[in-house]
Enzyme design. Structure first.
Site, PDB file in Angstrom:
ATOM      1  N   CYS A  86      37.257  75.325  31.773  1.00 12.27           N
ATOM      2  CA  CYS A  86      37.212  73.911  32.113  1.00 12.27           C
ATOM      3  C   CYS A  86      37.371  73.822  33.637  1.00 12.27           C
ATOM      4  CB  CYS A  86      38.344  73.189  31.378  1.00 12.27           C
ATOM      5  SG  CYS A  86      38.328  71.421  31.578  1.00 12.27           S
TER       6      CYS A  86
ATOM      7  N   HIS B  99      41.272  77.167  43.764  1.00 13.49           N
ATOM      8  CA  HIS B  99      41.564  76.689  42.412  1.00 13.49           C
ATOM      9  C   HIS B  99      40.271  76.137  41.835  1.00 13.49           C
ATOM     10  CE1 HIS B  99      43.496  74.619  39.078  1.00 13.49           C
ATOM     11  NE2 HIS B  99      42.850  73.522  39.442  1.00 13.49           N
TER      12      HIS B  99
ATOM     13  N   CYS C 140      35.102  66.923  27.199  1.00 10.24           N
ATOM     14  CA  CYS C 140      36.364  66.715  27.928  1.00 10.24           C
ATOM     15  C   CYS C 140      36.176  66.024  29.274  1.00 10.24           C
ATOM     16  CB  CYS C 140      37.081  68.051  28.117  1.00 10.24           C
ATOM     17  SG  CYS C 140      36.169  69.246  29.118  1.00 10.24           S
TER      18      CYS C 140
ATOM     19  N   ARG D 150      36.828  78.402  26.741  1.00 10.42           N
ATOM     20  CA  ARG D 150      36.330  77.205  27.439  1.00 10.42           C
ATOM     21  C   ARG D 150      36.901  77.227  28.853  1.00 10.42           C
ATOM     22  NH1 ARG D 150      38.750  71.859  27.931  1.00 10.42           N
ATOM     23  NH2 ARG D 150      40.226  72.500  26.322  1.00 10.42           N
TER      24      ARG D 150
ATOM     25  N   ASP E 219      39.527  77.511  23.033  1.00 10.00           N
ATOM     26  CA  ASP E 219      38.923  76.605  22.050  1.00 10.00           C
ATOM     27  C   ASP E 219      37.431  76.396  22.311  1.00 10.00           C
ATOM     28  OD1 ASP E 219      39.015  75.063  24.347  1.00 10.00           O
ATOM     29  OD2 ASP E 219      40.171  73.426  23.469  1.00 10.00           O
TER      30      ASP E 219
ATOM     31  N   HIS F  23      40.986  75.578  34.566  1.00  6.24           N
ATOM     32  CA  HIS F  23      41.780  76.328  33.585  1.00  6.24           C
ATOM     33  C   HIS F  23      40.871  76.875  32.502  1.00  6.24           C
ATOM     34  CE1 HIS F  23      44.846  73.847  35.531  1.00  6.24           C
ATOM     35  NE2 HIS F  23      45.679  74.820  35.205  1.00  6.24           N
TER      36      HIS F  23
END
Length: 137
Positions: A116, A99, A62, A114, A106, A102
């Site tokens: 990410c 932050h 990704c 995951r 999956d 997310h």
């Protein structure tokens, strides 16, 4: 002790500040850790809290660093995110509220998750003997 907004602006780069304090997202395949495979620990760039171990990092394809589990579950907090017309789960540092990215359902086993994470929200602490490691999905 939490920093003021001005202290974060002074101690972080522009992209680090925008990602961690304003919930921005860095472009995929541009962050310093998306294709980084040394052994060690990934920590919060704002407060140095340990977040992820290299053993849980995998190539999700990704363009962002992806992990299947935090080092310690209590080091992160998850928040429902309905921005941009989507329903997602945001991941934040439990200590300083930075932050991070997310989490999605999956990822690889054993967790199926995951995480990410934006490279700009992380710093890296190598193990004493760093050998590049890469695990596939």
């Amino acid at each position: 002790m939490k920093k003021t907004d001005q202290e974060y602006k002074q101690s972080l780069s522009d992209i680090e500040y925008r990602v961690t304090r304003q919930a921005a997202t860095e472009r995929p395949f541009t962050g310093k850790y998306w294709d980084h495979w040394d052994k060690g620990r990934y920590k919060c760039v704002c407060c140095d809290t340990p977040l992820f171990l290299s053993e849980t990092k995998f190539d999700a394809g990704c363009g962002w660093p992806s992990y299947n589990a935090p080092e310690v579950a209590s080091s992160i907090k998850e928040i429902r995110d309905t921005s941009h017309g989507m329903i997602r789960t945001e991941v934040r540092c439990a200590h300083c509220d930075a932050h991070l990215g997310h989490v999605f359902e999956d990822g690889p086993m054993p967790t199926g998750l995951r995480y990410c994470i934006n490279s700009a929200s992380l710093s890296f602490e190598p193990n004493s003997n760093t050998t590049p490691v890469k695990t596939d999905k």
